[in-house]
Enzyme design. Structure first.
Site, mmCIF file in Angstrom:
data_model
loop_
_atom_site.group_PDB
_atom_site.id
_atom_site.type_symbol
_atom_site.label_atom_id
_atom_site.label_comp_id
_atom_site.label_asym_id
_atom_site.label_seq_id
_atom_site.Cartn_x
_atom_site.Cartn_y
_atom_site.Cartn_z
ATOM 1 N N LYS A 120 0.745 -1.259 0.054
ATOM 2 C CA LYS A 120 0.022 -0.042 0.098
ATOM 3 C C LYS A 120 0.943 1.271 0.061
ATOM 4 C CE LYS A 120 -2.622 -2.175 -0.911
ATOM 5 N NZ LYS A 120 -3.414 -2.306 -2.108
ATOM 6 N N HIS A 146 -8.220 7.539 -0.961
ATOM 7 C CA HIS A 146 -7.907 6.048 -1.261
ATOM 8 C C HIS A 146 -6.883 5.569 -1.008
ATOM 9 C CE1 HIS A 146 -7.236 2.222 -3.835
ATOM 10 N NE2 HIS A 146 -7.730 1.905 -2.718
#
Length: 270
Positions: A120, A146
């Site tokens: 991520k 996000h």
């Protein structure tokens, strides 16, 4: 008051495995906070200012390497998780869903979650490349929310959550979608002659929407059966996934649904 706060924290968080605190970025929230602060400062202020009077970078070769690395990374994470028992499907059909795990099995799931968190963070380069290519209009609220929230959530779950099947299920779905997404970006980075093969972009967004819906359904079933993490943690995850679902649905409506409606109207007029 102090006892109430302690009970609330105990309800949400698990007992700490001190071995995890020795892993990179896991000793405290400070390193991740610094990374995210630097990321937001660059993509919102520093980067646009530096690129204001500069020619946009093409970064074609860099993007090809980056997207290839992301495809391999996500595929390896799926393989790594599948190599161990996760009871992802078994818990749906079990009458109790109570799975006893050894300390080593829990630590292994935590290692998978750490790899996911690192991935991520690697995703943050998406935005950096957008800024360097002077495509600032793509740096939307959805994009920043996000990428930023996924780092925060993945770190927080790894640090505090009692990792269980809800996380493994979402983990595998997300990695699968990202393999397809980065393959799309890889083809796009190969040059304009490959644009004719990129007609399926909107279907990636549809798959993302389907991913969120499936995760919500899975979590609801597991919660009703009394499985998995604490109720407080499950509610937090359901809220976050619901926000993603709404934001991506709004993006799809603005980007694709309106275009489809305009195309249909044009066909009728002709």
């Amino acid at each position: 008051m102090e006892n109430s706060l302690t009970n609330f924290v105990t309800l949400i968080y698990k007992s700490r495995d001190s071995r995890m605190d020795e892993w990179p970025l896991m000793s405290s929230p400070a390193p991740v906070s610094i990374i995210l602060s630097a990321y937001l400062a660059f993509v919102l202020f520093i980067g646009p200012l530096l690129m204001e009077n500069r020619k946009a970078f093409t970064l074609r070769r860099t993007l090809q390497v980056y997207n290839t690395v992301q495809i391999i990374f996500n595929a390896l994470m799926i393989i790594n998780l599948l190599c161990r028992k996760t009871y992802i499907i078994k818990n749906l059909f079990s009458s109790t869903c109570k799975v006893e795990r050894s300390a080593d099995e829990i630590l292994y799931l935590s290692e998978c979650a750490w790899h996911y968190m690192i991935n991520k963070m690697l995703d943050l380069f998406d935005t950096i490349f957008i800024v360097l290519r002077k495509k600032q209009s793509q740096v939307t609220f959805l994009h920043l929310y996000h990428h930023t929230v996924m780092v925060v959530v993945s770190w927080s779950l790894l640090k505090y959550a009692d990792l269980s099947e809800e996380f493994a299920f979402g983990y595998m779905l997300n990695n699968t979608i990202h393999i397809l997404m980065y393959f799309y970006y890889l083809v796009a980075a190969m040059g304009p002659q490959y644009q004719k093969y990129l007609w399926w972009k909107k279907y990636i967004t549809k798959m993302q929407l389907g991913q969120f819906a499936l995760v919500l359904l899975y979590m609801a079933i597991i919660a009703m059966k009394g499985c998995g993490a604490s109720l407080a943690m499950q509610m937090g995850l359901i809220l976050n996934v619901s926000i993603f679902l709404l934001l991506f649905a709004n993006f799809y409506r603005k980007t694709y649904a309106k275009k489809d409606d305009s195309t249909e109207k044009s066909k009728k007029l002709n």
